[in-house]
Design an enzyme around this catalytic site. Structure first.
Site, PDB file in Angstrom:
ATOM      1  N   CYS A 190      -9.130  -5.575   1.637  1.00 16.23           N
ATOM      2  CA  CYS A 190      -8.681  -4.496   2.525  1.00 16.23           C
ATOM      3  C   CYS A 190      -9.817  -3.585   2.969  1.00 16.23           C
ATOM      4  O   CYS A 190      -9.580  -2.511   3.489  1.00 16.23           O
ATOM      5  CB  CYS A 190      -7.563  -3.660   1.878  1.00 16.23           C
ATOM      6  SG  CYS A 190      -6.068  -4.587   1.552  1.00 16.23           S
ATOM      7  N   GLN A 195       0.023  -8.668  -6.959  1.00 11.78           N
ATOM      8  CA  GLN A 195      -0.443 -10.048  -7.082  1.00 11.78           C
ATOM      9  C   GLN A 195       0.421 -10.892  -7.995  1.00 11.78           C
ATOM     10  O   GLN A 195       0.152 -12.097  -8.144  1.00 11.78           O
ATOM     11  CB  GLN A 195      -1.903 -10.058  -7.595  1.00 11.78           C
ATOM     12  CG  GLN A 195      -2.912  -9.518  -6.618  1.00 11.78           C
ATOM     13  CD  GLN A 195      -3.025 -10.351  -5.346  1.00 11.78           C
ATOM     14  OE1 GLN A 195      -2.612 -11.506  -5.303  1.00 11.78           O
ATOM     15  NE2 GLN A 195      -3.564  -9.751  -4.296  1.00 11.78           N
ATOM     16  N   SER A 229       4.449  -6.359  -2.873  1.00 10.80           N
ATOM     17  CA  SER A 229       4.380  -6.615  -1.436  1.00 10.80           C
ATOM     18  C   SER A 229       5.007  -7.962  -1.136  1.00 10.80           C
ATOM     19  O   SER A 229       4.629  -8.979  -1.731  1.00 10.80           O
ATOM     20  CB  SER A 229       2.917  -6.601  -0.973  1.00 10.80           C
ATOM     21  OG  SER A 229       2.812  -7.053   0.363  1.00 10.80           O
ATOM     22  N   THR A 281       0.835  -1.206   0.000  1.00  6.06           N
ATOM     23  CA  THR A 281       0.000   0.000   0.000  1.00  6.06           C
ATOM     24  C   THR A 281       0.869   1.255   0.000  1.00  6.06           C
ATOM     25  O   THR A 281       0.615   2.208  -0.744  1.00  6.06           O
ATOM     26  CB  THR A 281      -0.930  -0.001   1.230  1.00  6.06           C
ATOM     27  OG1 THR A 281      -1.839  -1.099   1.116  1.00  6.06           O
ATOM     28  CG2 THR A 281      -1.716   1.297   1.318  1.00  6.06           C
TER      29      THR A 281
END
Length: 385
Positions: free
Chosen positions: A328, A182, A202, A71
């Site tokens: 989220c 992803q 991430s 994020t």
């Protein structure tokens, strides 16, 4: 009772190699890597090696910025590229994104619009969750600073045409930021393959520890730190780097890359098995997203006459961890904005995301539990199906 984790689109279990790397690094690389004494130099050496691994793997010709999450990496791409443009006197004040982006991308773009006066164009998606490259290209204007587009959709697995968009952006002088949270460590992506100038990821989505994100930067990418305070990471992100977690993330990325083909084909097999079995066994079920050219680990379905959260709770009690609602934003009670943008059924939504440790027996057991749970909830609601 054994547990089956089917929420890899949110978090992966920590890879054993990554956990071992974290323990080793924490013992020797605890000091501030910007200092000049021996312990600090050890931390700097480990940080540099981790950065080199990520830079080479992702083809980041202008380096890597380590952040605290995917994020944060996304916000740095969206807001940090705008901040860099303003600082160098670039007058462009228009950005483009799509309606099916992760809420972090949409939130950052809306903040750019609301707080900094940028124009924002949001391109629609198809019923399968795919974004039309021509629609994105048509939205480009002479004052477009950047396009922010995901690689794989986090809710339904649709793969977006980033390279085609990237070519058009390059011709028009606009930046392309690709949210690849992803797919980094899962599909072997690089900035060049995706046509991206900025790429966010991430670590927890490829088997690294939580608390580490990264922004990979190509030769045209420009970002400036969102918080001022020091000169770390070439003034692109302030704050002490968590070296042990970064080192563990680099190890996870290397292991994921080495196992890429095997893990991808295994997950694709499980994904197709789920897409085959669930609608065959459950009536009034809608399967979302494309069958082909999709993320190998994501299956999203909606079942009429049941609540998604009730499904998640009952399946959890049966030993299966799955997700429902908008990624989220589970606590908001709002339906998935991705499904809304697709015009799809949002009721009884469950996202199942498989990982390399899942087996065919896990999938068969999950399908049985899903059938029993939907049947029971419908009977309780008086639907009787």
């Amino acid at each position: 009772m054994s547990r089956v984790h089917l929420d890899h689109a949110s978090t992966w279990p920590l890879r054993p190699e990554s956990a071992a790397a974290y323990r080793d690094a924490a013992a020797v690389a605890w000091a501030d890597p910007s200092r000049g004494y021996r312990e600090a130099r050890a931390a700097r050496d480990l940080l540099d090696r981790a950065t080199e691994t990520a830079t080479d793997t992702l083809g980041a010709t202008d380096g890597i910025v380590w952040t605290a999450s995917g994020t944060e990496a996304i916000h740095l791409a969206v807001l940090g590229s705008a901040r860099a443009a303003v600082r160098r006197g670039d007058p462009r004040r228009h950005v483009v994104t799509s309606a099916v982006e992760h809420s972090a991308v949409l939130g950052a773009c809306e903040r750019l619009h609301d707080e900094h006066g940028f124009d924002l164009t949001v391109v629609d998606a198809t019923a399968s969750g795919e974004v039309d490259a021509e629609a994105v290209i048509a939205a480009l204007r002479p004052d477009t600073l950047a396009v922010h587009l995901q690689h794989a959709n986090h809710e339904v697995g649709a793969i977006q045409p980033t390279h085609e968009v990237g070519v058009a952006c390059r011709e028009r002088g606009a930046l392309l930021h690709v949210d690849a949270c992803q797919t980094v460590g899962q599909l072997g992506v690089t900035l060049g393959q995706l046509g991206a100038d900025l790429l966010s990821a991430s670590a927890v989505k490829f088997g690294g520890p939580s608390g580490v994100g990264l922004l990979a930067i190509g030769e045209r990418g420009r970002v400036r730190a969102l918080l001022d305070g020091d000169d770390r990471q070439r003034r692109r992100r302030s704050g002490l780097e968590p070296v042990p977690a970064i080192a563990a993330s680099a190890v996870a990325l290397a292991v994921a890359t080495a196992n890429l083909d095997t893990e991808r084909s295994h997950r694709e097999l499980l994904r197709r098995r789920l897409r085959e079995l669930l609608p065959r066994r459950v009536a009034d079920l809608q399967v979302h997203g494309p069958l082909a050219d999709a993320h190998p680990g994501i299956v999203a379905v909606s079942a009429l006459y049941v609540e998604g959260e009730a499904l998640v709770t009952e399946l959890d009690a049966a030993g299966f961890a799955v997700h429902s609602g908008s990624s989220c934003a589970t606590t908001s009670g709002e339906p998935s904005h991705v499904l809304v943008a697709m015009g799809a059924l949002t009721h009884g939504h469950v996202r199942v995301s498989v990982g390399p440790s899942n087996s065919e027996d896990d999938i068969e057991a999950f399908v049985e539990a899903f059938v029993e749970t939907v049947t029971r909830l419908r009977e309780t609601a008086g639907v009787g199906r």
